[in-house]
Each structure stands twice: as C-alpha cells, then as structure tokens.
Design a protein around this motif. Structure first.
Motif, mmCIF file in Angstrom:
data_model
loop_
_atom_site.group_PDB
_atom_site.id
_atom_site.type_symbol
_atom_site.label_atom_id
_atom_site.label_comp_id
_atom_site.label_asym_id
_atom_site.label_seq_id
_atom_site.Cartn_x
_atom_site.Cartn_y
_atom_site.Cartn_z
ATOM 1 N N ALA A 1 -6.143 8.562 4.333
ATOM 2 C CA ALA A 1 -4.973 9.644 4.411
ATOM 3 C C ALA A 1 -3.589 9.219 3.800
ATOM 4 C CB ALA A 1 -4.538 9.602 5.962
ATOM 5 N N PRO A 2 -3.192 10.286 3.078
ATOM 6 C CA PRO A 2 -1.763 10.075 2.266
ATOM 7 C C PRO A 2 -0.895 9.589 3.132
ATOM 8 C CG PRO A 2 -2.406 12.281 2.069
ATOM 9 C CD PRO A 2 -3.321 11.493 3.124
ATOM 10 N N GLN B 1 -1.857 6.290 -1.147
ATOM 11 C CA GLN B 1 -3.152 6.774 -0.581
ATOM 12 C C GLN B 1 -3.874 5.559 -1.067
ATOM 13 O OE1 GLN B 1 -4.620 10.608 -1.581
ATOM 14 N NE2 GLN B 1 -5.878 10.697 -0.027
ATOM 15 N N TYR B 2 -4.767 4.936 -0.135
ATOM 16 C CA TYR B 2 -5.717 4.060 -0.567
ATOM 17 C C TYR B 2 -7.275 4.728 -0.363
ATOM 18 C CZ TYR B 2 -1.775 1.237 1.019
ATOM 19 O OH TYR B 2 -0.597 0.718 1.179
ATOM 20 N N THR C 1 -3.692 5.297 -4.904
ATOM 21 C CA THR C 1 -3.059 6.221 -5.783
ATOM 22 C C THR C 1 -1.718 6.593 -5.328
ATOM 23 O OG1 THR C 1 -4.021 7.904 -4.626
ATOM 24 C CG2 THR C 1 -5.341 7.124 -6.400
ATOM 25 N N PHE C 2 -0.746 7.115 -6.203
ATOM 26 C CA PHE C 2 0.578 7.361 -5.580
ATOM 27 C C PHE C 2 0.781 8.767 -6.086
ATOM 28 C CE2 PHE C 2 0.938 2.543 -6.056
ATOM 29 C CZ PHE C 2 1.517 2.403 -4.571
ATOM 30 N N GLN C 3 1.373 9.360 -5.362
ATOM 31 C CA GLN C 3 1.966 11.135 -5.569
ATOM 32 C C GLN C 3 3.258 11.204 -5.655
ATOM 33 O OE1 GLN C 3 -0.282 13.969 -3.059
ATOM 34 N NE2 GLN C 3 -2.129 12.615 -3.204
ATOM 35 N N VAL C 4 3.728 11.984 -6.686
ATOM 36 C CA VAL C 4 5.406 12.163 -6.577
ATOM 37 C C VAL C 4 4.921 13.889 -6.815
ATOM 38 C CG1 VAL C 4 7.158 12.337 -8.088
ATOM 39 C CG2 VAL C 4 5.635 10.249 -7.908
ATOM 40 N N LEU D 1 0.392 0.156 5.302
ATOM 41 C CA LEU D 1 -0.721 -0.592 4.798
ATOM 42 C C LEU D 1 -1.873 0.320 5.114
ATOM 43 C CD1 LEU D 1 0.588 -3.954 6.725
ATOM 44 C CD2 LEU D 1 0.353 -3.413 3.972
ATOM 45 N N PRO D 2 -2.917 0.010 4.426
ATOM 46 C CA PRO D 2 -4.241 0.559 4.721
ATOM 47 C C PRO D 2 -4.698 0.168 6.438
ATOM 48 C CG PRO D 2 -4.639 -1.046 2.771
ATOM 49 C CD PRO D 2 -3.222 -1.101 3.355
#
Length: 440
Positions: free
Chosen positions: A180-181, A191-192, A212-215, A407-408
C-alpha cells in the motif's frame, strides 16, 4: 543474511531492489502463536454450525453433534527452498446421545508458500493439505467405528483444506497491505513493491522490495542504484522475528523525493535587519531599503541531496541556494549564497515508522553566488548568516520529517524491540513483531 547478496541483484536495470527483509523462524513461531486463537475461532464457527438437514431422519449421522472444538497444537515451520509447513491438531468433543460422548482428533498438515500474482501482489497458496481424523476415547466402544465415519460425513474436510490459509492471521488482504502507498508529507508518498515471490532459506523467508516515491500522485524517476544491494555473509542469525534492511540508495531516493516535492525548500528568518546589514556590508543597502526590515533567507535545493552510510554513521549532504533579502509582501533579494550542508542523521523506529532526523551539522560551506550590494568577504558572510543556517535548516527539515517514513509492514502488526545498526552502504533493523490489540 548473506543469502541476500545473491537474491538482491537487479533482474533489470529499472527494477533493482533497494530494501528487503527476512522473516526468521522465530518470527514464524510468533505468527503461529498469535494465529492459534484465531484458528480456533474460525474452526468453531465452521464445525459447530448445525449440520444440513438429512433427508433420512433415521440416518446415524443426524445423531452426532460436535459440541467442542479446541486447537491443541498450531505450528508453522520453514521448509528451505520450498515454503512453510502448517501443522494443526484439533480436539473435538462429539455427542451422539445424551449419555455417550467421545473425543476425536482432527490433524491437518498443509504446505504453504507465497506466490506473486499477475497484478504484482503476493498471495498465500496451499500446495498440499493432508487431514486425518482419529478417535481418542469414547464411552461407546462398540459403536465407535460406525459413529467415527458419521463424524467424517459431518466434517467437510475438503472445505477445511481449501480454506486452510484463512486459519492464519495474515491472509492475502494483509499481504496486499504490504504494497500500500504510505504518506511521508501531504504531497509525497512511499510504496514498497515486491520484485518477486519470497525465497525460503534456513535463515527465514526472504523478500526483496523496490521503493517507489510519488510526488503529487506521480511516480518520480529516481537514479537506479549503481551497486546491487547486498548484505554481509558473515552476519550471524538473529533471535529477532524480522530483519529489515535498507540500502544507501533508499535514503538518497527518499531525500531526492522530498527535494522534488519542494519539502526541503525553507524560509529562514534571520535576527538581522536591513539597517544592521547596511552598517556591516555597504551603504548601498540604505538606498535599496528606505525602512528597516527583517532579513529573510529563502533556501531552495540546487541539486539532489545525497546520503552516505558508513559504520555507525549516516550523513546527508544538502546543496542549497539561499536568496537573502527583505520585504514581507514583496520579497526583494540582494544576495544569493550557495550553501552546502553536511549533517549527521539520527534513525529510530516508532510502531511501523522510521523516524529520520538531522541530529547535528558537521560542516557548512558558504560561497557568494551573486550580489547587488558589491563584493563580500567569505568570513563576513559566515559571521552574518552561519548561525541562522546552522540552527534553522535542521529544525525545518526535522519538522518535515517528524511524522516518519512508514516501514514495509503488514496490517495489524507493529514493531518492538528494535535495534538499528548502520553499516557501510546499508542499515539493518532487527525487530520483533507485535500483534496490535483490536479496538472496538
């Protein structure tokens, strides 16, 4: 842990793991321990339900009724290279007449493993399931064989085997929660993503993840780690339930995402005013500003931050440009200064979040970029602006990071007994799992 060296190697240039984890045999034992009451509750619901009406009222099966269900043994063990074995022993109390009772034991042996489905989610799969039902003791020995088979008819063993994974506390909905993000700041998310199905070794269940990183809802491209994430082969097996590992690339990517989102751009209020600066720098300041105004430093990143991990030490390098000016409604800049900050990072874990903070600034370099008020000596620049930068930059970055980075983890579990060790190129986080108490 050395097995991660061979597992965490990029399969493709764009899909490179930058973190991972090992669920150890003691972690599996803990999951079995907390799953036992849940399994008993599920089996009671299934087995104590009234049987479907039998078309033949004289059928002996209608006389048998399961009156008690108790899970006596519930264990999860690791099968290297294959998966896990679930072993369950359930004591059943059977009543077939007011005066006759018997005890039977339902034993289930199931082989489980985790696969990756086409959507990229992890799924718990049963590859083999062997149930057996045997009598333990009875008050009607003569009739035991016939009534034993009657109980067989009443217990839908096939159904139990089909749904055996539901007896565990981490079914597929919770495995999906791993990917999940999670929010870092209002505009930045992490997100892992599992890169493949887990591997099984004597050390535990090993999973490699790509972050991954979302902006603002868009995944931002990050540099692929030039060195495959690896772990030392000499590390001894840990008594902890879980060992998480994060590469240097993970932390650099995190700060790059924060930079991309603008979270590292800060506005610093100095104790100086335009009048005091006019006395120290030049009389040109007096012609620029007719009234005495507070001096403000507006710092923006000029290139991506970089994190360096060494033994027992994590450092972040920030590259900023500070526009120095004044004015509340209309900011008017008169100096531009390049600021390079090298700061120590402190890492800790609260629940399922890693708290990262700038602990101490180790080095700051200031250099004049542009000036509307003539040349200024480097020593004077440092004397005037270094105290504000040294105090305010860490404080403002820590305010951005104070919520921590998730963390995951899987839903319903939190982390305790955490021990963080920083090594060259990676951070190791051994911890124990704790099932959260359900509320409501």
């Amino acid at each position: 842990l050395g097995i991660l060296l061979s597992l965490l190697v990029p399969a493709h240039t764009t899909r490179s793991p930058d973190c991972g984890g090992i669920l150890t045999p003691s972690g599996l034992r803990y999951l079995a321990e907390v799953s036992k009451p849940h399994a008993e509750s599920v089996l009671r619901k299934d087995l104590l339900a009234p049987p479907a009406p039998d078309p033949s009222p004289t059928s002996p099966s209608s006389r048998n009724q399961i009156t008690s269900v108790k899970v006596d043994k519930f264990s999860l063990t690791l099968i290297p290279d294959t998966g896990m074995r679930l072993s369950i022993e359930v004591d059943l109390g059977i009543t077939s007449a007011p005066s006759s009772t018997k005890e039977m034991r339902l034993s289930i042996l199931a082989d489980l493993h985790v696969e990756m489905n086409p959507e990229g989610n992890l799924e718990l799969v049963t590859s083999d399931c062997k149930p057996t039902l045997e009598e333990v003791q009875s008050t009607e020995e003569a009739d035991s064989k016939s009534s034993g088979s009657d109980v067989d008819k009443q217990i839908n063993i096939e159904k139990i085997c089909l749904e055996v994974s539901k007896l565990l506390l981490f079914p597929n909905e919770q495995l999906m929660s791993l990917a999940a993000p999670f929010p870092i700041t209002p505009s930045c998310q992490v997100q892992y993503l599992p890169l493949a199905a887990p591997m099984y070794s004597e050390q535990g269940i090993i999973i490699s993840l790509q972050t991954t990183f979302q902006v603002a809802g868009t995944v931002i491209p990050l540099p692929v780690s030039p060195v495959p994430f690896s772990m030392p082969g000499s590390a001894r097996s840990s008594p902890s339930h879980l060992i998480l590992a994060f590469s240097e690339h993970f932390y650099t990517s995190l700060f790059s995402a924060l930079e991309e989102s603008g979270a590292l751009n800060v506005s610093l209020l100095s104790s100086l005013t335009t009048a005091t600066l006019a006395e120290r720098i030049t009389q040109q300041m007096g012609s620029l500003f007719q009234e005495d105004l507070p001096v403000v430093l507006q710092a923006v990143t000029r290139s991506s931050p970089h994190v360096v991990l060494e033994e027992d030490k994590a450092i972040v390098k920030l590259f900023l440009t500070a526009q120095i000016g004044a004015g509340s409604s209309l900011f008017q800049s008169f100096l531009s200064v390049n600021v390079d900050v090298t700061a120590r990072l402190h890492l800790s874990v609260v629940d399922t979040r890693m708290i990262i903070s700038v602990a101490a600034i180790e080095d700051i370099e200031l250099s004049l970029a542009t000036s509307d008020v003539g040349p200024i000596l480097a020593a004077l620049l440092e004397e005037l602006f270094l105290p504000t930068i040294r105090e305010e930059v860490p404080a403002q970055i820590n305010a951005v990071l104070r919520q921590g980075v998730f963390l995951p983890h899987i839903a319903s579990f939190t982390y305790t007994d955490v021990n963080i060790t920083i090594h060259k190129d990676y951070v190791l986080i051994p911890c124990n799992l704790q099932l959260e108490a359900r509320t409501g």
